[in-house]
Design an enzyme around this catalytic site. Structure first.
Site, mmCIF file in Angstrom:
data_model
loop_
_atom_site.group_PDB
_atom_site.id
_atom_site.type_symbol
_atom_site.label_atom_id
_atom_site.label_comp_id
_atom_site.label_asym_id
_atom_site.label_seq_id
_atom_site.Cartn_x
_atom_site.Cartn_y
_atom_site.Cartn_z
ATOM 1 N N HIS A 8 3.695 -1.933 -9.803
ATOM 2 C CA HIS A 8 3.452 -0.577 -9.309
ATOM 3 C C HIS A 8 2.410 -0.614 -8.197
ATOM 4 C CE1 HIS A 8 0.193 -1.250 -12.171
ATOM 5 N NE2 HIS A 8 -0.475 -0.286 -11.557
ATOM 6 N N HIS A 10 -0.622 2.222 -6.047
ATOM 7 C CA HIS A 10 -1.315 3.507 -6.010
ATOM 8 C C HIS A 10 -1.395 3.950 -4.549
ATOM 9 C CE1 HIS A 10 -2.352 2.781 -10.176
ATOM 10 N NE2 HIS A 10 -2.691 1.554 -9.803
ATOM 11 N N GLU A 15 -7.910 0.392 -6.660
ATOM 12 C CA GLU A 15 -8.066 0.291 -8.114
ATOM 13 C C GLU A 15 -9.110 -0.781 -8.425
ATOM 14 O OE1 GLU A 15 -5.583 -1.449 -11.893
ATOM 15 O OE2 GLU A 15 -4.466 -0.280 -10.427
ATOM 16 N N HIS A 54 1.117 -4.378 -7.527
ATOM 17 C CA HIS A 54 0.437 -5.268 -8.461
ATOM 18 C C HIS A 54 0.946 -5.080 -9.887
ATOM 19 C CE1 HIS A 54 -1.884 -1.538 -8.421
ATOM 20 N NE2 HIS A 54 -2.309 -1.839 -9.642
ATOM 21 N N GLU A 68 -9.260 0.756 -15.987
ATOM 22 C CA GLU A 68 -8.876 0.965 -14.590
ATOM 23 C C GLU A 68 -9.705 2.129 -14.072
ATOM 24 O OE1 GLU A 68 -4.195 -0.182 -14.358
ATOM 25 O OE2 GLU A 68 -4.698 1.860 -14.932
#
Length: 117
Positions: A8, A10, A15, A54, A68
């Site tokens: 996935h 972001h 992150e 990642h 996270e």
């Protein structure tokens, strides 16, 4: 059995991770085919720049526990499988040269953790 997060990214923030327990590996993918893997254990810090694909994989016998963290107040992520499942199947099948039926079988909702083995 191996457990990992689904591949996935972001789209709105970097992150940061703090590893609490366990032992694992993180794969990070950038543009132009650049990729790196990192191993992490308790006390380590991980980092993924925004929009880099990642995954995190548990390599040990115990649960891999990590936090996270994001700076933005709104969490956003896009999983690769969900993105492919919600794109016209023939477009993806033609682009990555796989049978259309493989793309049509992908879940249209995000699967945060996947298991195999």
């Amino acid at each position: 059995m191996i457990t990992r997060t689904e591949l996935h990214w972001h789209p709105n923030d970097d992150e940061w991770q703090y590893y609490i327990s366990g032992f694992g590996r993180m794969g990070v993918f950038a543009s132009a085919g650049a990729a790196r893997t990192f191993t992490h254990q308790a006390g380590d810090v991980g980092y993924v720049p925004f929009a880099f694909g990642h995954y995190i994989e548990n390599l040990g016998d115990q649960p891999l526990v990590f936090l996270e963290m994001f700076r933005k107040p709104r969490f956003e992520d896009i999983s690769l499988a969900q993105w492919m499942a919600n794109t016209p199947p023939q477009v993806i099948a033609d682009t990555i040269n796989v049978p259309r039926s493989l793309i049509e079988a992908l879940p249209k909702t995000k699967q945060p953790v996947v298991r195999w083995g």
